[in-house]
Design a protein around this motif. Structure first.
Motif, mmCIF file in Angstrom:
data_model
loop_
_atom_site.group_PDB
_atom_site.id
_atom_site.type_symbol
_atom_site.label_atom_id
_atom_site.label_comp_id
_atom_site.label_asym_id
_atom_site.label_seq_id
_atom_site.Cartn_x
_atom_site.Cartn_y
_atom_site.Cartn_z
ATOM 1 N N THR A 20 7.023 -8.544 -10.319
ATOM 2 C CA THR A 20 6.252 -7.615 -9.500
ATOM 3 C C THR A 20 4.769 -7.978 -9.534
ATOM 4 O OG1 THR A 20 7.832 -5.843 -9.885
ATOM 5 C CG2 THR A 20 5.620 -5.192 -9.213
ATOM 6 N N ASN A 51 4.327 -10.912 -7.374
ATOM 7 C CA ASN A 51 4.367 -10.531 -5.958
ATOM 8 C C ASN A 51 3.037 -9.947 -5.502
ATOM 9 O OD1 ASN A 51 6.992 -11.378 -5.754
ATOM 10 N ND2 ASN A 51 7.884 -9.340 -5.730
ATOM 11 N N LEU A 52 2.447 -9.103 -6.315
ATOM 12 C CA LEU A 52 1.151 -8.522 -5.964
ATOM 13 C C LEU A 52 0.066 -9.596 -5.841
ATOM 14 C CD1 LEU A 52 1.163 -5.360 -8.213
ATOM 15 C CD2 LEU A 52 1.008 -5.377 -5.728
ATOM 16 N N ASN A 74 0.468 -11.573 -2.535
ATOM 17 C CA ASN A 74 0.586 -10.788 -1.296
ATOM 18 C C ASN A 74 2.008 -10.696 -0.767
ATOM 19 O OD1 ASN A 74 -2.188 -10.189 -1.173
ATOM 20 N ND2 ASN A 74 -2.578 -12.215 -0.312
ATOM 21 N N SER A 108 5.880 -8.456 -1.021
ATOM 22 C CA SER A 108 6.256 -7.046 -1.019
ATOM 23 C C SER A 108 6.583 -6.514 -2.412
ATOM 24 C CB SER A 108 7.454 -6.831 -0.096
ATOM 25 O OG SER A 108 8.574 -7.522 -0.604
ATOM 26 N N LEU A 120 4.964 0.969 -6.422
ATOM 27 C CA LEU A 120 3.637 1.400 -5.997
ATOM 28 C C LEU A 120 3.297 2.760 -6.602
ATOM 29 C CD1 LEU A 120 1.131 0.974 -4.254
ATOM 30 C CD2 LEU A 120 2.400 1.975 -2.346
ATOM 31 N N ALA A 129 -2.615 4.793 -3.266
ATOM 32 C CA ALA A 129 -1.941 3.582 -2.800
ATOM 33 C C ALA A 129 -2.905 2.638 -2.092
ATOM 34 C CB ALA A 129 -0.786 3.940 -1.875
ATOM 35 N N GLU A 130 -3.883 3.180 -1.367
ATOM 36 C CA GLU A 130 -4.842 2.351 -0.637
ATOM 37 C C GLU A 130 -5.673 1.461 -1.562
ATOM 38 O OE1 GLU A 130 -5.283 5.978 -0.277
ATOM 39 O OE2 GLU A 130 -3.574 5.887 1.076
ATOM 40 N N ILE A 178 -4.363 -0.228 -3.935
ATOM 41 C CA ILE A 178 -3.493 -1.314 -4.380
ATOM 42 C C ILE A 178 -3.018 -2.182 -3.222
ATOM 43 C CG2 ILE A 178 -1.302 -1.841 -5.525
ATOM 44 C CD1 ILE A 178 -1.706 0.735 -7.148
ATOM 45 N N VAL A 179 -2.673 -1.538 -2.117
ATOM 46 C CA VAL A 179 -2.116 -2.285 -0.985
ATOM 47 C C VAL A 179 -2.932 -2.044 0.280
ATOM 48 C CG1 VAL A 179 0.246 -2.269 -1.877
ATOM 49 C CG2 VAL A 179 -0.509 -0.456 -0.365
ATOM 50 N N PHE A 198 -2.196 -2.166 4.482
ATOM 51 C CA PHE A 198 -1.199 -2.303 5.535
ATOM 52 C C PHE A 198 -1.818 -3.039 6.707
ATOM 53 C CE2 PHE A 198 0.742 -0.728 9.470
ATOM 54 C CZ PHE A 198 2.023 -1.204 9.277
#
Length: 57
Positions: free
Chosen positions: A21, A24-25, A28, A30, A36, A47-48, A50-51, A53
């Motif tokens: 995991t 993956n982070l 970039n 999933s 999350l 969440a914003e 960390i990731v 969209f």
């Protein structure tokens, strides 16, 4: 992570986040919503933080 005193090592060994995991982070790729949610709880963030969209165009 730095603000919360967390490192990749502590995420894996203290909090049980799978090394795949973390990989993956960093690359970039999933992650699951469950992961999350766990990361947000550990890091006390939204969440914003960390990731990001980006919709397909």
């Amino acid at each position: 992570m730095e603000k919360q005193g967390e490192t990749t090592y502590t995420l894996i060994n203290k909090h049980g986040i799978n090394p795949r995991t973390i990989n993956n982070l960093k690359h970039n790729k999933s992650i699951t919503i469950y992961t999350l949610e766990r990361l947000c709880a550990i890091l006390h963030c939204q969440a914003e933080s960390i990731v990001l969209f980006i919709p397909d165009t």
